[in-house]
Scaffold this motif. Structure first.
Motif, PDB file in Angstrom:
ATOM      1  N   UNK A 204       0.828  -1.204   0.000  1.00 46.57           N
ATOM      2  CA  UNK A 204       0.000   0.000   0.000  1.00 46.57           C
ATOM      3  C   UNK A 204       0.863   1.255   0.000  1.00 46.57           C
ATOM      4  N   UNK A 205       1.972   1.230   0.737  1.00 43.88           N
ATOM      5  CA  UNK A 205       2.891   2.374   0.748  1.00 43.88           C
ATOM      6  C   UNK A 205       3.528   2.547  -0.620  1.00 43.88           C
ATOM      7  N   UNK A 206       3.896   1.426  -1.262  1.00 44.08           N
ATOM      8  CA  UNK A 206       4.466   1.509  -2.608  1.00 44.08           C
ATOM      9  C   UNK A 206       3.469   2.148  -3.563  1.00 44.08           C
ATOM     10  N   UNK A 207       2.207   1.810  -3.393  1.00 44.53           N
ATOM     11  CA  UNK A 207       1.166   2.298  -4.293  1.00 44.53           C
ATOM     12  C   UNK A 207       0.756   3.740  -3.987  1.00 44.53           C
ATOM     13  N   UNK A 210       2.833   8.318   1.210  1.00 42.78           N
ATOM     14  CA  UNK A 210       2.430   8.733   2.552  1.00 42.78           C
ATOM     15  C   UNK A 210       0.923   8.626   2.770  1.00 42.78           C
ATOM     16  N   UNK A 211       0.152   8.674   1.700  1.00 41.95           N
ATOM     17  CA  UNK A 211      -1.312   8.585   1.821  1.00 41.95           C
ATOM     18  C   UNK A 211      -1.751   7.235   2.372  1.00 41.95           C
ATOM     19  N   UNK A 212      -0.869   6.223   2.324  1.00 45.73           N
ATOM     20  CA  UNK A 212      -1.214   4.900   2.858  1.00 45.73           C
ATOM     21  C   UNK A 212      -1.470   4.960   4.360  1.00 45.73           C
ATOM     22  N   UNK A 213      -0.886   5.937   5.033  1.00 43.85           N
ATOM     23  CA  UNK A 213      -1.062   6.064   6.486  1.00 43.85           C
ATOM     24  C   UNK A 213      -2.523   6.320   6.833  1.00 43.85           C
ATOM     25  N   UNK A 214      -3.246   6.967   5.923  1.00 39.60           N
ATOM     26  CA  UNK A 214      -4.665   7.249   6.174  1.00 39.60           C
ATOM     27  C   UNK A 214      -5.496   5.980   6.252  1.00 39.60           C
ATOM     28  N   UNK A 215      -4.965   4.866   5.744  1.00 41.86           N
ATOM     29  CA  UNK A 215      -5.698   3.604   5.757  1.00 41.86           C
ATOM     30  C   UNK A 215      -5.436   2.791   7.021  1.00 41.86           C
ATOM     31  N   UNK A 216      -4.520   3.254   7.874  1.00 42.87           N
ATOM     32  CA  UNK A 216      -4.231   2.543   9.113  1.00 42.87           C
ATOM     33  C   UNK A 216      -5.414   2.645  10.075  1.00 42.87           C
ATOM     34  N   UNK A 217      -5.569   1.678  10.982  1.00 44.33           N
ATOM     35  CA  UNK A 217      -6.640   1.766  11.976  1.00 44.33           C
ATOM     36  C   UNK A 217      -6.523   3.028  12.812  1.00 44.33           C
ATOM     37  N   UNK A 218      -7.644   3.520  13.303  1.00 43.50           N
ATOM     38  CA  UNK A 218      -7.655   4.777  14.056  1.00 43.50           C
ATOM     39  C   UNK A 218      -6.738   4.729  15.267  1.00 43.50           C
ATOM     40  N   UNK A 219      -6.703   3.572  15.948  1.00 45.05           N
ATOM     41  CA  UNK A 219      -5.867   3.476  17.133  1.00 45.05           C
ATOM     42  C   UNK A 219      -4.401   3.697  16.830  1.00 45.05           C
ATOM     43  N   UNK A 220      -3.951   3.238  15.661  1.00 44.57           N
ATOM     44  CA  UNK A 220      -2.558   3.444  15.255  1.00 44.57           C
ATOM     45  C   UNK A 220      -2.358   4.855  14.740  1.00 44.57           C
ATOM     46  N   UNK A 279       9.062   6.121   3.648  1.00 45.99           N
ATOM     47  CA  UNK A 279       8.279   5.759   2.462  1.00 45.99           C
ATOM     48  C   UNK A 279       9.226   5.466   1.292  1.00 45.99           C
ATOM     49  N   UNK A 280      10.249   6.305   1.124  1.00 46.28           N
ATOM     50  CA  UNK A 280      11.228   6.081   0.048  1.00 46.28           C
ATOM     51  C   UNK A 280      11.949   4.743   0.234  1.00 46.28           C
ATOM     52  N   UNK A 281      12.350   4.447   1.485  1.00 48.22           N
ATOM     53  CA  UNK A 281      13.038   3.192   1.758  1.00 48.22           C
ATOM     54  C   UNK A 281      12.111   1.998   1.509  1.00 48.22           C
ATOM     55  N   UNK A 282      10.864   2.124   1.935  1.00 43.39           N
ATOM     56  CA  UNK A 282       9.896   1.048   1.724  1.00 43.39           C
ATOM     57  C   UNK A 282       9.724   0.752   0.243  1.00 43.39           C
ATOM     58  N   UNK A 283       9.665   1.794  -0.562  1.00 46.65           N
ATOM     59  CA  UNK A 283       9.501   1.611  -1.999  1.00 46.65           C
ATOM     60  C   UNK A 283      10.743   0.966  -2.624  1.00 46.65           C
TER      61      UNK A 283
END
Length: 383
Positions: A204-207, A210-220, A279-283
């Motif tokens: 999801x981060x590759x795709x 940083x916007x992938x963080x918005x998909x994390x659960x609220x608690x995180x 994010x860059x490292x993850x990609x």
């Protein structure tokens, strides 16, 4: 087989089911309650009490006992979690105190598996009684409290799965669990529960970046520390899983991750800068072809793996005495393996020997290097 008089509509077909329900079309039992109390009445008339004792049990009583056992078990497992027992505390307890630490992630694997099983058992036990809590002897206050606990531990279960990299496609593997969540825990209109149904966090981060963080659960999402630890643990998990494919490359990526974690903990980076770098490292880790500059013709994952790991060997002189550079050697090994490998060669001693022999033909009498490259070849999906 048809059940004409008494039909079991929920049969015992798994270890997680302790009882079934019975539809009595001809009223043979008349009163199930009376049948439980008097084992020789109605349908069991003519049988001695000792013969049928234990065949029928009070479903609500059994359900309550099962619910209380599951409830206490998951509470006991989570008891050592540090106050305030928020998302970050659960992640440290079940994943790693030092985020991205591979040894801690591995050491805590048993605790995570226990959490997944106990939380699921608690939810199933609650679902069995959810519509009959009063009949099972629970007050309104207790009913509300137990529902909140079921929701809490399911949330913890999902967050730990995601943060540790254990997350799997819930849509495929847990349709029954999703039904229980939608029916007994979530009262709102149907919505997408998770953006991770088809993607891992790294994917999801590759795709999305940083916007992938918005998909994390609220608690995180509510904790920058939890966000960072979740990403770092998932990246470390990917490095561990993929290291056999290209040890040299993922060793470099692991060093970069260690350095980035250290910078974050020393507060050498502000949060926005840290996010950009992670994010860059993850990609780069998720797409090795973008993580380094490769020569022309080193275009496949297998060739890149050979090229990277041949760097450990200083002098390239083949069996015939001719010198070759790293690129030429990688291409020669790749072509030799492609020509030699047979169907289902992995795990077949004779077929494996043939592949190792052609690698040795290219590398010469360097047994350690031949063994190392052979293991890398075995790990390639291209072969």
């Amino acid at each position: 087989m048809k059940c004409t008089a008494v039909e079991a509509i929920h049969r015992l077909d798994g270890e997680d089911k302790e009882y079934g329900f019975i539809v009595d079309y001809k009223d043979l039992f008349r009163s199930l309650e009376q049948s439980i109390k008097d084992y020789t009445g109605e349908a069991f008339e003519g049988y001695d009490a000792d013969d049928v004792r234990g065949l029928l049990k009070d479903r609500l009583q059994q359900g309550r006992e099962r619910l209380e056992e599951a409830r206490e078990a998951v509470k006991a497992l989570c008891e050592p979690v540090d106050p305030p027992r928020d998302s970050a505390a659960y992640l440290r307890f079940f994943c790693a105190v030092d985020s991205g630490d591979a040894r801690q992630l591995k050491a805590n694997e048993r605790k995570r598996v226990a959490l997944y099983k106990l939380a699921a058992s608690f939810l199933r036990a609650y679902a069995n009684l959810a519509n009959e809590m009063h009949e099972a002897g629970y007050s309104d206050t207790e009913t509300t409290e137990i529902k909140a606990e079921a929701e809490h531990y399911e949330k913890v279960r999902q967050e730990v799965k995601l943060a540790s990299g254990d997350y799997v496609d819930m849509k495929v593997f847990e349709p029954a669990m999703r039904h229980l969540l939608d029916t007994y825990i979530r009262a709102e209109e149907s919505e997408t529960v998770s953006a991770f149904d088809d993607l891992t966090l790294v994917e999801l981060i590759i795709k999305r970046g940083e916007a992938a963080i918005d998909a994390l659960p609220e608690g995180i999402q509510g904790s920058r520390e939890a966000i960072a630890e979740t990403i770092e643990n998932n990246v470390r998990r990917l490095i561990i899983d993929e290291s056999s494919v290209n040890p040299k490359y993922y060793e470099k990526m692991s060093d970069l991750l260690d350095a980035l974690i250290l910078q974050r903990k020393q507060e050498a980076l502000d949060y926005k800068e840290y996010l950009a770098k992670i994010v860059e490292l993850t990609q780069r880790i998720g797409r090795p072809e973008t993580g380094a500059s490769y020569p022309a013709n080193i275009s496949s994952p297998a060739l890149r793996a050979l090229y990277d790991n041949l760097d450990n060997i200083k002098a390239w002189i083949s069996a015939d005495g001719e010198s070759r550079d790293r690129k030429e050697t990688a291409i020669e090994i790749d072509l030799a393996v492609q020509r030699t490998k047979k169907a289902d060669w992995r795990g077949h001693k004779i077929k494996e020997r043939e592949v190792r022999r052609v690698i040795k033909t290219v590398l010469g009498e360097r047994e350690d290097e031949v063994d190392a490259i052979f293991e890398i070849v075995k790990a390639q999906s291209d072969y």
